[in-house]
Design an enzyme around this catalytic site. Structure first.
Site, mmCIF file in Angstrom:
data_model
loop_
_atom_site.group_PDB
_atom_site.id
_atom_site.type_symbol
_atom_site.label_atom_id
_atom_site.label_comp_id
_atom_site.label_asym_id
_atom_site.label_seq_id
_atom_site.Cartn_x
_atom_site.Cartn_y
_atom_site.Cartn_z
ATOM 1 C CD GLU A 234 54.707 -17.308 44.660
ATOM 2 O OE1 GLU A 234 55.418 -17.535 45.678
ATOM 3 O OE2 GLU A 234 54.935 -17.808 43.550
ATOM 4 C CB CYS A 268 57.330 -20.319 46.749
ATOM 5 S SG CYS A 268 58.585 -19.103 46.307
#
Length: 461
Positions: A234, A268
């Site tokens: 990720e 993020c």
């Protein structure tokens, strides 16, 4: 980078830690391998009891660990406590659902007969020690969303946390041990990034998961590919926040402020690019800028602080460079945009308009409280700008038109589409991205199965 707690609000070093040497790393690898041989045979009920105990302890510790997190990476203490509560919730969710998520699956009887067998099943078996390379921005949550499903699946964990949150990393190791997990079930490795490659190459480590930067993801993926080991990555994100004319503009602007500035924008999945239809651009912009200006920036230990410092001086410098490049290219600063004087690594909530494709801020991830505004003529242009990025983690869409929702869900290149709300991770829903945001999924049933040996068991007639 030294392993140290450095207070971002003051820039002062609180404590430094000695990195583990080769002998200690070897001891811990041996312990992980030995522990896995027995832990893998425990029942879901035993694992769930231990994980529930860990959740209870974490919840009781939320004030204490909240202060540790805030001291190490600058998150407002109210957000740090909320992160601890969210982790306890995820632990309980996996404790309660893992047995069901990993239950044996029986193929259709007709398919079993067609295969020439009398019966068959699919069983999910643990892989072994899993290396987790985790970031500082959500120092509890990023780890727990790996550890809870991994432990419930029967794996054991090795954590290489970011070097600026060693206190949080050691707390996690102690938490699982206090809960009753055998020492080798979850271990923190106080090591620098240079030591990761050798550990990942070790045959006792069966898989890896990483949340972090694109260069770090490339490095881990390259080594894992060479060693033929499973990975979940990720990485970065540059999530669009699209506002169409039918949206509730007041609500969209209110949520947009939180979506951009939560954790000082160091997320993020924070909304970063605000793509607004021309018919509502002025109304949205007025409300959004007013909301950004009204945020309380200051000491993250104060209960009313909404935006604390960034985690590092380098993070502030990166933002300054991106904003200055955009202004030189013709962008307009609607609020913020100037680094304040004084101690600590602070940067004000900032909104920029007039962004074009040549500016760095259009192409690169802004890891801080800086928002970019785009005016678009229609849905097609909104999708075009939203997809004009190397990243594809999540996305936010504000519209009451179901036909528009269908188009966005079909055409946006992202691992998630959140309609009339901001992106948020939840243990029941898969989380991850496409393109350079990584691959694989965390959370939900998809996440717990990522580090399982999916085994076909077939019996002849």
């Amino acid at each position: 980078m030294p392993i140290a707690t450095v207070n971002p609000a003051s820039g002062e070093t609180v404590r430094t830690y000695q990195a583990m040497g080769e002998e200690e790393i070897e001891r811990r690898l041996q312990l992980a391998e030995a522990t896995f041989r027995t832990y893998r045979t425990t029942t879901f009920e035993e694992r769930a009891r231990l994980l529930h105990r860990a959740a209870d302890l974490l919840e009781a510790d939320r004030d204490e660990i909240g202060r540790v997190i805030t001291t190490e990476m600058g998150k407002p203490v109210t957000q740090a406590r909320a992160e601890a509560a969210k982790c306890a919730k995820a632990m309980r969710w996996y404790a309660d659902h893992a047995a069901e998520l990993l239950a044996d699956e029986e193929p259709a009887e007709a398919d079993v007969k067609d295969s020439g067998g009398s019966r068959a099943l699919v069983r999910y078996r643990p892989l072994g020690p899993v290396l987790a390379v985790m970031p500082w921005n959500f120092p509890l949550w990023q780890v727990v969303r790996f550890a809870a499903p991994a432990l419930m699946a029967g794996n054991v964990g090795l954590l290489k946390h970011a070097s600026n949150v060693p206190g949080t990393a050691l707390y996690l190791e102690g938490l699982f041990h206090r809960a009753g997990f055998t020492e080798g079930c979850f271990q923190t490795l106080l090591i620098g990034s240079a030591a990761v490659d050798d550990i990942l190459r070790d045959e006792r480590v069966k898989a890896a998961t990483l949340t972090g930067s694109e260069p770090a993801g490339r490095a881990v993926a390259a080594t894992a590919g060479e060693m033929i080991k499973k990975t979940v990555l990720e990485l970065g994100g540059s999530d669009p926040f699209i506002v169409m004319p039918s949206a509730d503009i007041d609500r969209a602007a209110e949520v947009a402020v939180t979506a951009r500035t939560q954790n000082a924008g160091q997320s993020c999945i924070a909304a970063k690019r605000f793509i607004v239809h021309a018919d509502v651009f002025d109304a949205f912009t007025e409300r959004f800028v007013a909301g950004m200006k009204a945020l309380r920036v200051g000491d993250p230990m104060e209960e009313d602080t909404q935006v604390g410092p960034l985690s590092s001086e380098r993070g502030v410098e990166d933002l300054v460079e991106l904003v200055e490049d955009a202004v030189r290219g013709g962008a307009t600063v609607l609020c913020g945009g100037e680094r304040p004087d004084g101690p600590g690594w602070f940067y004000p909530p900032t909104v920029l308009a007039g962004i074009d494709r040549e500016m760095r801020i259009h192409r690169e991830e802004t890891f801080g409280p800086v928002a970019t505004l785009y005016r678009v003529a229609d849905l097609d242009e909104a999708v075009l700008i939203a997809n004009d990025t190397d990243f594809g983690l999540s996305s936010n869409v504000w519209t009451r038109d179901e036909a528009e929702v269908d188009r966005f869900v079909r055409d946006l290149e992202a691992g998630g589409v959140y309609v009339n709300g901001m992106t948020a991770s939840h243990p029941a829903f898969p989380f991850g991205g496409v393109k350079r945001s990584g691959y694989g999924r965390e959370l939900s049933g998809h996440g717990i199965r990522e580090f399982c040996n999916i085994t076909t068991v077939w019996h002849g007639a």
